[in-house]
Enzyme design. Structure first.
Site, PDB file in Angstrom:
ATOM      1  N   HIS A  82      -6.267  -7.318  -0.380  1.00 32.88           N
ATOM      2  CA  HIS A  82      -6.444  -5.903  -0.729  1.00 32.88           C
ATOM      3  C   HIS A  82      -5.633  -5.553  -1.969  1.00 32.88           C
ATOM      4  O   HIS A  82      -4.584  -6.143  -2.224  1.00 32.88           O
ATOM      5  CB  HIS A  82      -5.996  -5.024   0.447  1.00 32.88           C
ATOM      6  CG  HIS A  82      -6.689  -5.374   1.723  1.00 32.88           C
ATOM      7  ND1 HIS A  82      -6.106  -6.170   2.689  1.00 32.88           N
ATOM      8  CD2 HIS A  82      -7.935  -5.088   2.151  1.00 32.88           C
ATOM      9  CE1 HIS A  82      -6.960  -6.334   3.685  1.00 32.88           C
ATOM     10  NE2 HIS A  82      -8.085  -5.697   3.380  1.00 32.88           N
TER      11      HIS A  82
ATOM     12  N   HIS B 135       0.814  -1.234   0.000  1.00 33.30           N
ATOM     13  CA  HIS B 135       0.000   0.000   0.000  1.00 33.30           C
ATOM     14  C   HIS B 135       0.841   1.275   0.000  1.00 33.30           C
ATOM     15  O   HIS B 135       0.302   2.362  -0.245  1.00 33.30           O
ATOM     16  CB  HIS B 135      -0.923   0.038   1.225  1.00 33.30           C
ATOM     17  CG  HIS B 135      -1.956  -1.048   1.248  1.00 33.30           C
ATOM     18  ND1 HIS B 135      -2.810  -1.266   0.200  1.00 33.30           N
ATOM     19  CD2 HIS B 135      -2.262  -1.990   2.185  1.00 33.30           C
ATOM     20  CE1 HIS B 135      -3.606  -2.295   0.487  1.00 33.30           C
ATOM     21  NE2 HIS B 135      -3.289  -2.758   1.683  1.00 33.30           N
TER      22      HIS B 135
ATOM     23  N   ASP C  87      -2.820 -10.781  -2.067  1.00 34.08           N
ATOM     24  CA  ASP C  87      -3.314 -10.243  -0.799  1.00 34.08           C
ATOM     25  C   ASP C  87      -4.793  -9.885  -1.009  1.00 34.08           C
ATOM     26  O   ASP C  87      -5.212  -9.586  -2.135  1.00 34.08           O
ATOM     27  CB  ASP C  87      -2.500  -8.990  -0.444  1.00 34.08           C
ATOM     28  CG  ASP C  87      -2.839  -8.409   0.917  1.00 34.08           C
ATOM     29  OD1 ASP C  87      -2.117  -8.695   1.876  1.00 34.08           O
ATOM     30  OD2 ASP C  87      -3.854  -7.663   1.016  1.00 34.08           O
TER      31      ASP C  87
ATOM     32  N   ASP D  45      -4.521 -12.476   4.026  1.00 33.35           N
ATOM     33  CA  ASP D  45      -5.695 -11.948   4.726  1.00 33.35           C
ATOM     34  C   ASP D  45      -7.007 -12.215   3.994  1.00 33.35           C
ATOM     35  O   ASP D  45      -8.066 -11.773   4.432  1.00 33.35           O
ATOM     36  CB  ASP D  45      -5.531 -10.451   5.028  1.00 33.35           C
ATOM     37  CG  ASP D  45      -4.955  -9.664   3.865  1.00 33.35           C
ATOM     38  OD1 ASP D  45      -4.804 -10.245   2.764  1.00 33.35           O
ATOM     39  OD2 ASP D  45      -4.647  -8.471   4.046  1.00 33.35           O
TER      40      ASP D  45
HETATM   41 ZN   LIG Z   1      -4.160  -6.996   2.866  1.00 26.79          ZN
END
Ligand SMILES: [Zn+2]
Length: 321
Positions: A170, A131, A168, A257
């Site tokens: 995200h 991120h 991931d 996750d």
């Molecule tokens: Zn994540």
């Protein structure tokens, strides 16, 4: 007797010193402790070589991040401030060193992959990176480890075409930002749909910019998406896209996750899926990259599910024939 492929794990004790304000924060040192304990006690123990991460140099990080940001990050940590840019991004005095080791560990991994005897390298490092943007910490990430790794592979070893596969839960907004106008780095992300999920980017319509159009592939999955949906996305979209791109080197942003027990996403992957992902990633590496694959730990916050899923992912890599 087992005949697992050798696994190289890169880490550093100082990655545990990045204190995010006690065990309440999901991105805490227990994550790595549990992964390493599980690997030491499990079936892969005798197949693993553990190697210490080196530190990234400033110039390695400045291929993406700005110098003022890097100074600000260092100063924030050393002054004893407890977060940077947002309260999510907890930091301590030791964090800057850990950040350099997390990014540097990926470069250590690349050096090993380009040498002899290491084909499957997993960087068990924190803080995570996908991120982080060029002048901003976000989502527990400070320096974008995968971006630093991709650029290092190109600059140090002349590997022109790099694929980064990010599963991931995200979207890796920072990786996309770094490479969206670059036709030589193909960023592929399978994540929970941005309407429902942090950080709100990664729509299928985001396909790259300018000369990089077509070298970004976002595959958002609906909340509740399971193993079958993930594997269908791999077969229908990811594998054909890589076949036309023909990468020379493969980086995996390995976040765990999306596991059904992990409450950081609405995805519903089982632990079994991660072994299958390991096999698929090893297959892609064999097809395009002489079996060489660099995996970098991103998210994964349910401690038991994280440790079990990392082990199964490595088993998938290790079992690949
Ligand atoms: Zn994540």
């Amino acid at each position: 007797m087992t005949d697992y492929r050798p696994q190289t794990i890169i880490s550093h004790p100082h990655c545990l010193a990045h204190d995010t304000g006690g065990g309440e924060h999901p991105e805490n040192p227990e994550r790595l402790r549990l992964i390493h304990q599980r690997l030491r006690d499990g079936p892969l123990a005798s197949s693993i070589s553990e190697i210490a991460a080196g530190k990234a140099a400033r110039e390695d990080i400045l291929v993406y991040h700005t110098e003022p940001y890097l100074f600000r990050l260092e100063e924030t940590a050393l002054k004893g401030q407890t977060y940077i840019d947002h309260r999510d991004n907890q930091i301590c005095f030791e964090s800057y060193e850990a950040i350099l080791l997390a990014a540097g560990g990926c470069l250590t991994g690349i050096d090993l992959l380009e040498g002899q005897g290491h084909d499957q390298v997993f960087c068990s490092i924190r803080p995570p990176g996908h991120h982080a943007e060029k002048a901003m910490a976000l989502g527990f990430c400070f320096v974008n480890n995968a971006v630093v790794a991709g650029r290092y592979w190109q600059r140090r070893y002349g590997r022109g075409k790099i694929a980064i596969i990010d599963w991931d839960a995200h979207h890796g907004n920072g990786i996309q930002d770094a490479f969206e106008d670059d036709p030589n780095v193909f960023y592929i992300s399978i994540h929970e749909h941005p309407t429902f999920s942090f950080p709100g980017t990664g729509y299928a319509e985001e396909k790259g910019l300018g000369p990089g159009v077509g070298a970004t592939l976002n595959i958002p999955l609906p909340p509740g998406a399971d193993d079958a949906m993930f594997l269908r996305a791999m077969s229908r979209f990811v594998e054909p896209a890589l076949e036309s791109f023909q990468p020379e080197r493969l980086i995996v942003s390995a976040g765990f996750d999306g596991h059904m027990l992990d409450d950081m996403s609405g995805l519903s992957y089982s632990t079994d899926l991660y072994e299958e992902i390991g096999k698929r990633m090893a297959g892609l590496a064999a097809r395009y990259c002489q079996g060489k694959i660099l995996s970098i730990l991103e998210g994964g916050y349910h401690l038991e599910a994280l440790a079990a899923s990392v082990e199964r992912y490595l088993l998938g890599l290790a079992k690949y024939k």
